[in-house]
Design a protein around this motif. Structure first.
Motif, PDB file in Angstrom:
ATOM      1  N   LYS B  58      -0.240  -6.841  -7.464  1.00  0.00           N
ATOM      2  CA  LYS B  58      -1.178  -6.687  -6.359  1.00  0.00           C
ATOM      3  C   LYS B  58      -0.553  -5.905  -5.185  1.00  0.00           C
ATOM      4  N   GLU B  59       0.692  -6.203  -4.930  1.00  0.00           N
ATOM      5  CA  GLU B  59       1.345  -5.574  -3.783  1.00  0.00           C
ATOM      6  C   GLU B  59       1.340  -4.056  -3.898  1.00  0.00           C
ATOM      7  N   GLU B  60       1.672  -3.573  -5.094  1.00  0.00           N
ATOM      8  CA  GLU B  60       1.695  -2.126  -5.302  1.00  0.00           C
ATOM      9  C   GLU B  60       0.300  -1.525  -5.141  1.00  0.00           C
ATOM     10  N   LEU B  61      -0.706  -2.245  -5.603  1.00  0.00           N
ATOM     11  CA  LEU B  61      -2.074  -1.756  -5.430  1.00  0.00           C
ATOM     12  C   LEU B  61      -2.403  -1.601  -3.951  1.00  0.00           C
ATOM     13  N   LEU B  62      -2.032  -2.611  -3.158  1.00  0.00           N
ATOM     14  CA  LEU B  62      -2.320  -2.546  -1.725  1.00  0.00           C
ATOM     15  C   LEU B  62      -1.562  -1.392  -1.076  1.00  0.00           C
ATOM     16  N   GLN B  63      -0.324  -1.223  -1.457  1.00  0.00           N
ATOM     17  CA  GLN B  63       0.459  -0.126  -0.876  1.00  0.00           C
ATOM     18  C   GLN B  63      -0.158   1.221  -1.216  1.00  0.00           C
ATOM     19  N   GLU B  64      -0.547   1.394  -2.456  1.00  0.00           N
ATOM     20  CA  GLU B  64      -1.158   2.676  -2.834  1.00  0.00           C
ATOM     21  C   GLU B  64      -2.476   2.869  -2.114  1.00  0.00           C
ATOM     22  N   ALA B  65      -3.195   1.783  -1.929  1.00  0.00           N
ATOM     23  CA  ALA B  65      -4.477   1.887  -1.225  1.00  0.00           C
ATOM     24  C   ALA B  65      -4.248   2.329   0.221  1.00  0.00           C
ATOM     25  N   TYR B  66      -3.234   1.768   0.856  1.00  0.00           N
ATOM     26  CA  TYR B  66      -2.978   2.148   2.255  1.00  0.00           C
ATOM     27  C   TYR B  66      -2.523   3.599   2.341  1.00  0.00           C
ATOM     28  N   THR B  67      -1.645   3.987   1.421  1.00  0.00           N
ATOM     29  CA  THR B  67      -1.204   5.378   1.409  1.00  0.00           C
ATOM     30  C   THR B  67      -2.397   6.316   1.263  1.00  0.00           C
ATOM     31  N   ALA B  68      -3.312   5.968   0.376  1.00  0.00           N
ATOM     32  CA  ALA B  68      -4.508   6.798   0.188  1.00  0.00           C
ATOM     33  C   ALA B  68      -5.331   6.841   1.466  1.00  0.00           C
ATOM     34  N   LEU B  69      -5.454   5.701   2.128  1.00  0.00           N
ATOM     35  CA  LEU B  69      -6.233   5.653   3.370  1.00  0.00           C
ATOM     36  C   LEU B  69      -5.633   6.565   4.439  1.00  0.00           C
ATOM     37  N   PHE B 116      -3.861  -3.285   7.862  1.00  0.00           N
ATOM     38  CA  PHE B 116      -2.609  -2.866   7.231  1.00  0.00           C
ATOM     39  C   PHE B 116      -1.484  -2.760   8.248  1.00  0.00           C
ATOM     40  N   LEU B 117      -1.802  -2.200   9.415  1.00  0.00           N
ATOM     41  CA  LEU B 117      -0.760  -2.009  10.412  1.00  0.00           C
ATOM     42  C   LEU B 117      -0.193  -3.335  10.892  1.00  0.00           C
ATOM     43  N   GLY B 118      -1.008  -4.356  10.861  1.00  0.00           N
ATOM     44  CA  GLY B 118      -0.526  -5.676  11.251  1.00  0.00           C
ATOM     45  C   GLY B 118       0.607  -6.154  10.359  1.00  0.00           C
ATOM     46  N   ARG B 119       0.692  -5.608   9.169  1.00  0.00           N
ATOM     47  CA  ARG B 119       1.750  -6.005   8.240  1.00  0.00           C
ATOM     48  C   ARG B 119       2.897  -5.008   8.225  1.00  0.00           C
ATOM     49  N   ALA B 120       2.798  -3.960   9.037  1.00  0.00           N
ATOM     50  CA  ALA B 120       3.780  -2.872   8.944  1.00  0.00           C
ATOM     51  C   ALA B 120       5.188  -3.334   9.299  1.00  0.00           C
ATOM     52  N   ASN B 121       5.303  -4.245  10.231  1.00  0.00           N
ATOM     53  CA  ASN B 121       6.650  -4.648  10.633  1.00  0.00           C
ATOM     54  C   ASN B 121       7.294  -5.558   9.590  1.00  0.00           C
ATOM     55  N   ALA B 122       6.510  -6.033   8.628  1.00  0.00           N
ATOM     56  CA  ALA B 122       7.066  -6.887   7.588  1.00  0.00           C
ATOM     57  C   ALA B 122       7.170  -6.152   6.257  1.00  0.00           C
ATOM     58  N   ASP B 123       6.479  -5.047   6.136  1.00  0.00           N
ATOM     59  CA  ASP B 123       6.477  -4.307   4.876  1.00  0.00           C
ATOM     60  C   ASP B 123       6.905  -2.858   5.118  1.00  0.00           C
ATOM     61  N   PRO B 124       8.144  -2.535   4.823  1.00  0.00           N
ATOM     62  CA  PRO B 124       8.680  -1.189   5.089  1.00  0.00           C
ATOM     63  C   PRO B 124       7.859  -0.092   4.422  1.00  0.00           C
ATOM     64  N   THR B 125       7.264  -0.386   3.272  1.00  0.00           N
ATOM     65  CA  THR B 125       6.464   0.637   2.598  1.00  0.00           C
ATOM     66  C   THR B 125       5.256   1.022   3.447  1.00  0.00           C
ATOM     67  N   LEU B 126       4.581   0.020   4.001  1.00  0.00           N
ATOM     68  CA  LEU B 126       3.445   0.303   4.875  1.00  0.00           C
ATOM     69  C   LEU B 126       3.919   1.046   6.119  1.00  0.00           C
ATOM     70  N   ALA B 127       5.042   0.602   6.657  1.00  0.00           N
ATOM     71  CA  ALA B 127       5.557   1.235   7.869  1.00  0.00           C
ATOM     72  C   ALA B 127       5.832   2.715   7.608  1.00  0.00           C
ATOM     73  N   ARG B 128       6.398   3.006   6.451  1.00  0.00           N
ATOM     74  CA  ARG B 128       6.719   4.399   6.150  1.00  0.00           C
ATOM     75  C   ARG B 128       5.435   5.217   6.004  1.00  0.00           C
ATOM     76  N   ALA B 129       4.476   4.679   5.306  1.00  0.00           N
ATOM     77  CA  ALA B 129       3.213   5.399   5.127  1.00  0.00           C
ATOM     78  C   ALA B 129       2.589   5.712   6.485  1.00  0.00           C
ATOM     79  N   HIS B 130       2.631   4.737   7.370  1.00  0.00           N
ATOM     80  CA  HIS B 130       2.063   4.979   8.701  1.00  0.00           C
ATOM     81  C   HIS B 130       2.861   6.035   9.454  1.00  0.00           C
ATOM     82  N   ARG B 131       4.161   5.868   9.457  1.00  0.00           N
ATOM     83  CA  ARG B 131       5.027   6.783  10.203  1.00  0.00           C
ATOM     84  C   ARG B 131       4.794   8.234   9.785  1.00  0.00           C
ATOM     85  N   GLU B 132       4.676   8.439   8.489  1.00  0.00           N
ATOM     86  CA  GLU B 132       4.480   9.810   8.015  1.00  0.00           C
ATOM     87  C   GLU B 132       3.142  10.371   8.473  1.00  0.00           C
TER      88      GLU B 132
END
Lengths: 213, 213
Positions: B58-69, B116-132
């Motif tokens: 599930k985690e990977e699905l969420l990460q890919e979904a956020y990256t797509a967003l 998603f951003l609410g989880r960025a400080n706990a999930d480096p993958t989300l943080a990276r997607a946002h940063r980019e």
DNA sequence: AGGCTATTTATACACTTGCGCAACAAGGCC
DNA sequence: GGCCTTGTTGCGCAAGTGTATAAATAGCCT
């Protein structure tokens, strides 16, 4: 054998506050999904069952926690405005500076803000709590702006004033987010400097006399 | 009796996209906690087990979904910049206007962004997607600002340019949030007008001559 | 047409969740 | 000190979770 756990009775208000704080901590650290009754209770130093003694259910606890958060945020933000013996312009600058430095620039608070706001369109209670905090903040901004312009002998109509307040609010919010999400990308005081300059440009204030070009 | 459910085989890319879209829909509507595998699968028109055929968990699905967003958001935002035969200043204004109207001002997208951003400080993958996504956006802003100032025969140093980009980015973000959270508080085009004026003030551009609105 | 294979369904499982409830004991009161 | 109130614990429960895996079948290849 298995001795029952010792405990202390706390005053109602104290316990409720502890539970709310533990809730905010849990949400900030683990997100809404990770903030379970057991996690929250553990952090508050009680057992999960107790929560239902103070709150009808988990949802109400979360709502009260968010309301408390918004209250603290706006309270802190507005506290920077109570300066006696300062010109309106100085007060505005101090307000902006306070909002773009610690402790208001804070990753944990941002996480909480974002997490709860993500549910605002589905939960009217959260939406209302946010709306009230936001409008309170913006009205405060509008009042200071009115003072600043009055001190410059300018008399903007209500529409202009509203637009200024909206724009200034956006500048503060936007810079606040940038700072919370990537504090290490900015040198200390940099965001505040950017904010003050942007806002003075928005209001058409002549640059403060001094060595800026 | 209980006939086994009929199904169609889809191409891999198509199925992955459908699952990602269903994930974003579920998160927007029910939040991260409510976006369960079964909910997502239901929305995608498949059964839950299939998800694990395309994603490790599930985690990977969420990460890919956020990256797509994030990808779609920045793509949409930057699309407003490709205008031939327009002055830099017009392109900047068009860019701001596009970012402060539908479909970019959108409650659903905001919910996703915040959740998603609410989880960025706990999930480096989300943080990276946002940063980019954020840096891509800001660089785009900085490039247009450079063009605008060059057209005005002004030659700002890198630091000034960066500050302008940060401020303008904040203005757009801040107004975007206000619009997403309370669209009904603003008349159509109002936010865009506020944004364009604030940004032109930030850059010290003389007001456009002529009654444009 | 008939088989092959990978996509898809269906079911099982261990675990966690929010909630309900009975038992317990902390601390004020007499 | 002993009692009574009620804050607090501990445990059980049904529902729901993500994951694992076996069984079925859709659709291509020959």
């Amino acid at each position: 054998m298995n001795a029952r756990r010792k405990f202390r009775r706390e005053g109602e208000e104290r316990r409720r506050q502890d539970l709310i704080d533990a809730t905010l901590d849990s949400v900030a650290e683990y997100g809404l999904q990770g903030a379970t009754l057991r996690t929250i209770a553990l952090r508050a130093g009680v057992t999960a069952g107790l929560i239902r003694h103070y709150f009808p259910g988990k949802e109400e606890l979360l709502q009260e926690a968010y309301t408390a958060l918004v209250g603290r945020m706006t309270e802190q933000a507005k506290a920077a405005l109570v300066m006696e013996d300062a010109s309106p312009r100085q007060r505005l600058a101090a307000f902006v500076t306070a909002n773009l430095n610690a402790p208001i620039i804070d990753q944990r608070v941002f996480s909480l803000w974002a997490t709860f706001l993500g549910r605002a369109n589905a939960d009217p209670t959260l939406a209302r709590a946010h709306r009230e905090g936001y409008l309170g903040f913006r009205n405060e901004v509008e009042a200071v702006v009115a003072e600043v312009l009055a001190a410059e002998r300018r008399k903007p109509d209500a529409g202009k004033l509203r637009h200024h307040a909206i724009a200034i609010n956006a500048i503060i919010d936007g810079l606040w987010i940038e700072g919370c999400l990537a504090a290490e990308m900015f040198s200390p005081g940099e965001l505040a400097a950017i904010g003050v300059k942007a806002i003075e440009a928005e209001l058409g204030l002549a640059p403060e006399k001094g060595g800026n070009q």
